[in-house]
Design an enzyme around this catalytic site. Structure first.
Site, mmCIF file in Angstrom:
data_model
loop_
_atom_site.group_PDB
_atom_site.id
_atom_site.type_symbol
_atom_site.label_atom_id
_atom_site.label_comp_id
_atom_site.label_asym_id
_atom_site.label_seq_id
_atom_site.Cartn_x
_atom_site.Cartn_y
_atom_site.Cartn_z
ATOM 1 N N TYR A 50 0.869 -1.182 0.000
ATOM 2 C CA TYR A 50 0.000 0.000 0.000
ATOM 3 C C TYR A 50 0.907 1.234 0.000
ATOM 4 O O TYR A 50 1.982 1.226 0.584
ATOM 5 C CB TYR A 50 -0.929 0.010 1.220
ATOM 6 C CG TYR A 50 -2.037 -1.035 1.159
ATOM 7 C CD1 TYR A 50 -1.745 -2.387 1.314
ATOM 8 C CD2 TYR A 50 -3.355 -0.672 0.956
ATOM 9 C CE1 TYR A 50 -2.748 -3.346 1.256
ATOM 10 C CE2 TYR A 50 -4.375 -1.627 0.910
ATOM 11 C CZ TYR A 50 -4.065 -2.961 1.057
ATOM 12 O OH TYR A 50 -5.060 -3.905 1.001
ATOM 13 N N GLU A 51 0.431 2.313 -0.636
ATOM 14 C CA GLU A 51 1.311 3.458 -0.866
ATOM 15 C C GLU A 51 1.736 4.177 0.406
ATOM 16 O O GLU A 51 2.634 5.009 0.384
ATOM 17 C CB GLU A 51 0.676 4.444 -1.852
ATOM 18 C CG GLU A 51 -0.553 5.132 -1.325
ATOM 19 C CD GLU A 51 -1.290 5.923 -2.414
ATOM 20 O OE1 GLU A 51 -1.003 5.745 -3.602
ATOM 21 O OE2 GLU A 51 -2.164 6.715 -2.037
ATOM 22 N N SER A 52 1.110 3.861 1.529
ATOM 23 C CA SER A 52 1.527 4.447 2.805
ATOM 24 C C SER A 52 2.899 3.937 3.231
ATOM 25 O O SER A 52 3.480 4.453 4.183
ATOM 26 C CB SER A 52 0.499 4.121 3.881
ATOM 27 O OG SER A 52 0.289 2.726 3.952
#
Lengths: 283, 262
Positions: B53-55
Site C-alpha cells: 500500500y502506498e503508505s
C-alpha cells in the site's frame, strides 16, 4: 535547538500570516491538535502544502485561512471527498483558493529535495498524464548521461512543518514510528518545525538504533499533547477513530453545520481535550 | 467445490479480479474493490502474494480491509514499512511492482483513467480527489488492472482529464511516449472481463458474468462495445471464494463501526 513549549506559544512563535506551511502525516500521526490551535489563532493567507489535505486542511480552508493549496490527493481517506475544500474551489466559499496539483510521487520527491537542499526534484513521472498540462510547476529535464526525459518539480521549502510523533526525549530528540510517511523530510525541508508528541521520556537509550529519529537540533519546538492526532491515530497509543472520519462527511456537507461544529469543538476548546477524545480508542 | 448461484454482481467483480492475481505477484493496492480483490486472492489461491500500500507498508496481510490507505493494521502485519519517498522512489519507480490495481471515476476504451475533475480542470463541475499515486502507478508498474462498476457516466467515449495514462489513443501510443511498461492489460467490471485488443489496444469483452447479456453490457457503457469472437462465461464464485469474501467483509464491517472497506 528544540524548545519545549505549550501549543499556544509554539504556534504563535512559529506560524505567521502569509506563511507556507506543511502539516504532514500519511493517514497516521496527523497533527489535528496543532491545526486546531492555528485555527483558534486565526493565522491567515496560508499556503498549505500536504500530500493528502484531508480533514485538517478541510477545516482550515473552511475557516478561510488558506489562500493556496499544494497537494496530490484531496480526499477524506476511506470516506470520500473533501467537502469544504471543494466548496472553496467550486464556489469560492468562504473564499476562493488557488490550487497546485501534483502526484504523490512528485510531492514525496519535492520534500526529499527540500530536505537535501536541492532546488528541484528529478524523477520518472507524469508520463502521459494530464497534470503537466495544467500545472506549470511540472517541467522536464533531460538526463545528461542517457538522454532520457525526466519530470522535474520545484523542491518544497516550507516556512514551517508541523507534525505529530510518539515521543520526545528530555533533550528534544523526536521518535516517529509505524507508518512514517513523509514527516522526516517535511521537517528537514522546512525553516522551522513544531512537533506535538504523545509523551516525553527521559532518553531513547533502550530503543533500536534504526528507528526514525529527528535529532533535537533539527526541531524548533516540541509540545506534549496526548491524543494530539485524534481522529487520526498514533501507533502504539490509540487507534484511528473511523467513526469520526465518517461523521466529518456529514458535518462538512453543510456550511452552517460546519461552522457550528468548528465553534463548539475547535474555537471554544483547548488542546487538553484531545487526551479525553482518545480514551475510547486506546490501543 | 460447490458453485454458488446466489451472489451479487459486485461480489463477482471482486472475485474475478482476485483470480487474476498469482502467488508471485507484487501488487500495488488501491483502496476499495482492488483492496478487497487482493486480499481475497491472498486468503484463497495466492497466500504468498506481496501486497504493497502506498503508505509504505510492504508485504502486508491485514485481517480486515483497511478503511484508509494507512490503517495501523497494514503496518502491524507488514514485512516492513518504509517512508513514502522511499516507496515511490525505490519500489514503484524502481520497477519492483508487477501489478498496479486502480479504480476509476471515468474510464475510456483505451484504459485511460480520470479521478481528477468532471468538466473543465480550471472550472470543474465536480472536483474529485485527484490522482494520488495513480499517475506513476499507471506508468511504473509492469501491468495495470482496473476494476469499476459499469455505468454510462463512468465508461465514457472521452474522459475529461488524463489522471493516469492507459493506452492513450491506442496502438503503440505508450511506446511513442517512451513508456516501457505494458499499461492496462485487464478490466474487470461487475458485468464482464475485458482485455485490450493486441493491435488497437481497445478494451474488448472476453468474458461475461453469469446472467449478463450483451445488451446489458452495451447499455451501461458509453462507447460502442466490442465483443471477442471467443466470448466466454465467467465461472461463478466457488463456495470458498464467496465465503472468504463475505467473512472478510463481515470482519471489516465489525472493525470499522458499520462501514465496509469498499
Amino acid at each position: 535547538m528544540a524548545k519545549f513549549q505549550n501549543l499556544e506559544e509554539a504556534v504563535a512563535e512559529n506560524l505567521h500570516d502569509g506563511d507556507t506551511v506543511a502539516f504532514e502525516g500519511f493517514t497516521h500521526l496527523i497533527p489535528h491538535a496543532a491545526a486546531h490551535e492555528v485555527i483558534r489563532q486565526g493565522i491567515k493567507d496560508l499556503t498549505l502544502i500536504r500530500m493528502t489535505p484531508d480533514i485538517i486542511y478541510d477545516q482550515m480552508i473552511g475557516m478561510g485561512l488558506g489562500k493556496k493549496v499544494i497537494f496530490s490527493y484531496a480526499g477524506n481517506p476511506g470516506v470520500g471527498l473533501l467537502r469544504r475544500m471543494r466548496d472553496a474551489i467550486e464556489n469560492g466559499w468562504p473564499r476562493s483558493i488557488e490550487t497546485v496539483e501534483h502526484s504523490h510521487a512528485a510531492m514525496a520527491n519535492a520534500y526529499e529535495a527540500g530536505a537535501a537542499g536541492l532546488p528541484c526534484a528529478v524523477f520518472r513521472g507524469y508520463l502521459g498524464a494530464g497534470l503537466k498540462d495544467v500545472n506549470p510547476a511540472i517541467r522536464s529535464i533531460t538526463c545528461p548521461f542517457t538522454g532520457e526525459e525526466l519530470a522535474a518539480v520545484p523542491a518544497h521549502r516550507p516556512d514551517v512543518a508541523v507534525i505529530h510523533a510518539q515521543k520526545a526525549s528530555r533533550r528534544g530528540d523526536v521518535l516517529v514510528e509505524g507508518i512514517v510517511g513523509v514527516q522526516k523530510e517535511a521537517v528537514l525541508a522546512s525553516r522551522r518545525s513544531v512537533v506535538t508528541v504523545e509523551e516525553v521520556v527521559e532518553d531513547f537509550d533502550d530503543l533500536h538504533p534504526n528507528l526514525c529519529v529527528l535529532p533535537h537540533w533539527t526541531v524548533t519546538s516540541i509540545v506534549q499533547v496526548p491524543g494530539g492526532a485524534h481522529p487520526s491515530y498514533t501507533h502504539g497509543y490509540y487507534e484511528r477513530d473511523n467513526a469520526a472520519y465518517l461523521e466529518w462527511d456529514r458535518i462538512s456537507a453543510d456550511r452552517d453545520l460546519f461552522s457550528a461544529w468548528m465553534k463548539e469543538n475547535v474555537l471554544g476548546q483547548g488542546p487538553e481535550v484531545f487526551a479525553e477524545r482518545v480514551k475510547g480508542v486506546q490501543a | 467445490m460447490t458453485i454458488l448461484s446466489d451472489f451479487t454482481p459486485n461480489e463477482m467483480m471482486t472475485i474475478a479480479a482476485a483470480r487474476a492475481l498469482s502467488n508471485e505477484d507484487v501488487c500495488f493496492v488501491g483502496i476499495g474493490a482492488p483492496s478487497a480483490a487482493c486480499n481475497v486472492a491472498r486468503l484463497t489461491h495466492a497466500p504468498d502474494i506481496t501486497l504493497i500500500y502506498e503508505s509504505g507498508t510492504i508485504g502486508t496481510a491485514p485481517n480486515v480491509l483497511p478503511l484508509s490507505i494507512g490503517d495501523g493494521e497494514l503496518c502491524e502485519t507488514a514485512v516492513t514499512t518504509v517512508s513514502v519517498p522511499e516507496m515511490f522512489r525505490y519500489w514503484l519507480q524502481g520497477g519492483r511492482i508487477s501489478i498496479g490495481f486502480l479504480g476509476a471515476a471515468q474510464l475510456d476504451r483505451f484504459g485511460n483513467i480520470n479521478t481528477t475533475v468532471i468538466g473543465d480542470y480550471h472550472k470543474p463541475k465536480v472536483r474529485l480527489p485527484g490522482g494520488g499515486g495513480a499517475p506513476e502507478i499507471a506508468s511504473s508498474c509492469k501491468e495495470v488492472f482496473i476494476t469499476m462498476k459499469q455505468a454510462t457516466r463512468g465508461m465514457v467515449e472521452k474522459i475529461d482529464f488524463y489522471t493516469s495514462f492507459g493506452h492513450g489513443e491506442g496502438g503503440n501510443h505508450r511506446e511513442r511516449l517512451g513508456i516501457k511498461t505494458k499499461g492496462p492489460t485487464l478490466l474487470i467490471t461487475d458485468l464482464a472481463i475485458w482485455k485490450p485488443d493486441p493491435e488497437t489496444k481497445e478494451f474488448t469483452v472476453v468474458s461475461m458474468h453469469r446472467g449478463v447479456t450483451r445488451d446489458k453490457v452495451q447499455e451501461t457503457c458509453g462507447w460502442k462495445v466490442r465483443f471477442s469472437d471467443h466470448l466466454e462465461e465467467t465461472p461463478p464464485p466457488t463456495e470458498l471464494e464467496l465465503t472468504t469474501l463475505r467473512e472478510l467483509q463481515a470482519r471489516t464491517e465489525k472493525a470499522h463501526g458499520g462501514k465496509k472497506g469498499h
